[in-house]
Design a protein around this motif. Structure first.
Motif, mmCIF file in Angstrom:
data_model
loop_
_atom_site.group_PDB
_atom_site.id
_atom_site.type_symbol
_atom_site.label_atom_id
_atom_site.label_comp_id
_atom_site.label_asym_id
_atom_site.label_seq_id
_atom_site.Cartn_x
_atom_site.Cartn_y
_atom_site.Cartn_z
ATOM 1 N N SER A 173 61.820 -75.770 -81.481
ATOM 2 C CA SER A 173 62.505 -74.490 -81.528
ATOM 3 C C SER A 173 64.009 -74.744 -81.457
ATOM 4 O O SER A 173 64.477 -75.409 -80.524
ATOM 5 C CB SER A 173 62.064 -73.604 -80.353
ATOM 6 O OG SER A 173 62.860 -72.439 -80.278
ATOM 7 N N ILE A 174 64.718 -74.238 -82.473
ATOM 8 C CA ILE A 174 66.170 -74.403 -82.494
ATOM 9 C C ILE A 174 66.812 -73.029 -82.663
ATOM 10 O O ILE A 174 66.507 -72.316 -83.619
ATOM 11 C CB ILE A 174 66.609 -75.319 -83.658
ATOM 12 C CG1 ILE A 174 65.948 -76.710 -83.521
ATOM 13 C CG2 ILE A 174 68.122 -75.475 -83.680
ATOM 14 C CD1 ILE A 174 66.253 -77.632 -84.673
ATOM 15 N N LEU B 31 61.235 -84.267 -72.642
ATOM 16 C CA LEU B 31 60.637 -84.636 -73.922
ATOM 17 C C LEU B 31 59.675 -85.813 -73.762
ATOM 18 O O LEU B 31 58.709 -85.945 -74.513
ATOM 19 C CB LEU B 31 61.732 -84.984 -74.935
ATOM 20 C CG LEU B 31 61.276 -85.268 -76.370
ATOM 21 C CD1 LEU B 31 60.463 -84.105 -76.929
ATOM 22 C CD2 LEU B 31 62.475 -85.553 -77.261
ATOM 23 N N THR B 32 59.915 -86.659 -72.758
ATOM 24 C CA THR B 32 59.043 -87.820 -72.550
ATOM 25 C C THR B 32 57.604 -87.405 -72.222
ATOM 26 O O THR B 32 56.687 -88.205 -72.377
ATOM 27 C CB THR B 32 59.576 -88.701 -71.413
ATOM 28 O OG1 THR B 32 59.778 -87.900 -70.234
ATOM 29 C CG2 THR B 32 60.886 -89.362 -71.808
ATOM 30 N N GLU B 33 57.414 -86.173 -71.770
ATOM 31 C CA GLU B 33 56.054 -85.694 -71.488
ATOM 32 C C GLU B 33 55.209 -85.651 -72.765
ATOM 33 O O GLU B 33 53.983 -85.680 -72.710
ATOM 34 C CB GLU B 33 56.097 -84.292 -70.870
ATOM 35 C CG GLU B 33 56.758 -84.235 -69.497
ATOM 36 C CD GLU B 33 56.903 -82.802 -69.008
ATOM 37 O OE1 GLU B 33 56.203 -81.916 -69.546
ATOM 38 O OE2 GLU B 33 57.721 -82.557 -68.102
ATOM 39 N N HIS B 34 55.870 -85.588 -73.918
ATOM 40 C CA HIS B 34 55.150 -85.504 -75.193
ATOM 41 C C HIS B 34 54.632 -86.866 -75.657
ATOM 42 O O HIS B 34 53.635 -86.950 -76.366
ATOM 43 C CB HIS B 34 56.071 -84.919 -76.265
ATOM 44 C CG HIS B 34 55.414 -84.734 -77.603
ATOM 45 N ND1 HIS B 34 54.451 -83.777 -77.831
ATOM 46 C CD2 HIS B 34 55.561 -85.416 -78.772
ATOM 47 C CE1 HIS B 34 54.045 -83.855 -79.083
ATOM 48 N NE2 HIS B 34 54.695 -84.842 -79.678
ATOM 49 N N LEU C 29 57.912 -77.642 -77.906
ATOM 50 C CA LEU C 29 56.865 -76.871 -77.242
ATOM 51 C C LEU C 29 55.487 -77.439 -77.551
ATOM 52 O O LEU C 29 55.252 -77.956 -78.637
ATOM 53 C CB LEU C 29 56.912 -75.405 -77.684
ATOM 54 C CG LEU C 29 58.144 -74.583 -77.307
ATOM 55 C CD1 LEU C 29 59.287 -74.829 -78.282
ATOM 56 C CD2 LEU C 29 57.803 -73.093 -77.289
ATOM 57 N N HIS C 30 54.588 -77.305 -76.594
ATOM 58 C CA HIS C 30 53.184 -77.658 -76.783
ATOM 59 C C HIS C 30 52.360 -76.450 -76.349
ATOM 60 O O HIS C 30 52.475 -76.000 -75.193
ATOM 61 C CB HIS C 30 52.817 -78.895 -75.951
ATOM 62 C CG HIS C 30 51.370 -79.264 -76.042
ATOM 63 N ND1 HIS C 30 50.603 -79.578 -74.956
ATOM 64 C CD2 HIS C 30 50.541 -79.357 -77.124
ATOM 65 C CE1 HIS C 30 49.375 -79.863 -75.341
ATOM 66 N NE2 HIS C 30 49.313 -79.719 -76.659
ATOM 67 N N ASP C 31 51.530 -75.919 -77.258
ATOM 68 C CA ASP C 31 50.796 -74.681 -76.987
ATOM 69 C C ASP C 31 51.736 -73.578 -76.524
ATOM 70 O O ASP C 31 51.473 -72.849 -75.560
ATOM 71 C CB ASP C 31 49.702 -74.917 -75.931
ATOM 72 C CG ASP C 31 48.542 -75.724 -76.481
ATOM 73 O OD1 ASP C 31 48.402 -75.787 -77.721
ATOM 74 O OD2 ASP C 31 47.785 -76.300 -75.683
#
Length: 276
Positions: A1-2, A20-23, A11-13
């Motif tokens: 999203s920008i 961002l490292t969570e991705h 975003l996830h779900d």
């Protein structure tokens, strides 16, 4: 999203990540590309980057440790540059940056060593399949950190670090040595052997990710058919047919070749053409 005036969000779900490292590792991906032989031809940084990437997808804790190590390394290097510019050395201040860096050095070393032991037999099996067991291959993890006196050696090196204005020992100096029949692949491996070597590295990455994540990674084949001989292409096609892989994306500047290679496969195939 920008959005204009706001930070970029991933975003996830429909829920944004805090970091961002969570991705990383959530949707495992393996890429095979024509420049993969850089792992053999280039310096140790390329090889560390590959293995760090695999470990980071497998283990979020490793990724967090690696990121913290790199931040501390940058801070210590900045301090060393400051010492060199002002021509003095403050051991007490240097220790503040050095001790946490050393602890992470030992932690990364242990994780890399354990992973190398896990990775090697999987890699060797894939190479044997690609080469029809013609040669023996090794991936040897080399690290100064393995020395029992590494902590003392690190501290004894501080004057050299100041002169160089950077940290000259540590996990960022590790390397992975690639050998075939006991000789370096870079110097003694043929072009075909080097290609088989890097494909086997990527196939081992794929297998370990699939085991750990309990889902087959996306496999991206970026214009590699132009660089492989018929025997290696047929090996990959056979793995597509026998269900080794899951979803695959293939790019090819000669789409008619890919269409011919994939004809008759007992799996769903779709073609998308992009306009120049």
């Amino acid at each position: 999203s920008i959005q204009r005036g706001l930070r970029k969000a991933v975003l996830h779900d429909k829920k944004p990540y805090e970091r961002l490292t969570e991705h990383i590792g959530k949707f495992p991906v393996v890429l095979m590309a024509p420049n993969d032989t850089d792992l053999i031809r280039e310096g140790s940084e390329e090889r560390r980057k590959f293995f760090d990437g695999v470990l980071s997808q497998l283990n979020p804790e490793y990724l967090a440790d690696l990121q913290l190590y790199n931040r501390l390394l940058d801070q210590r290097n900045g301090l060393l540059r400051q010492f060199a510019e002002r021509n003095y050395l403050d051991d007490d201040l240097l220790e503040v940056y050095t001790e946490p860096l050393l602890e992470l050095t030992f932690k990364l070393h242990q994780q890399r060593r354990q992973f190398s032991t896990q990775f090697l037999p999987v890699f060797q099996r894939h190479y044997a399949n690609l080469s029809e067991s013609r040669e023996s291959v090794e991936v040897i993890y080399e690290s100064e950190v393995a020395s029992p006196d590494f902590r003392r050696e690190f501290w004894m090196n501080r004057q050299r670090d100041v002169a160089a204005q950077r940290t000259t020992k540590g996990a960022h100096k590790d390397d992975y040595v690639f050998e075939i029949n006991g000789f370096g692949v870079k110097k003694f491996g043929s072009q075909g052997q080097q290609k088989s070597f890097v494909i086997a590295l990527k196939l081992a990455q794929f297998e370990l990710l699939a085991q750990e994540k309990a889902v087959k990674p996306l496999l991206l084949l970026d214009d590699i058919f132009d660089k492989l001989d018929d025997r290696r292409i047929q090996k990959l096609i056979g793995m597509m047919t026998d269900g080794t892989f899951g979803q695959i994306f293939v790019t090819d500047a000669r789409p008619e070749r890919t269409q011919q290679l994939l004809e008759g496969l007992n799996t769903e195939v779709r073609f998308f053409r992009t306009k120049p």
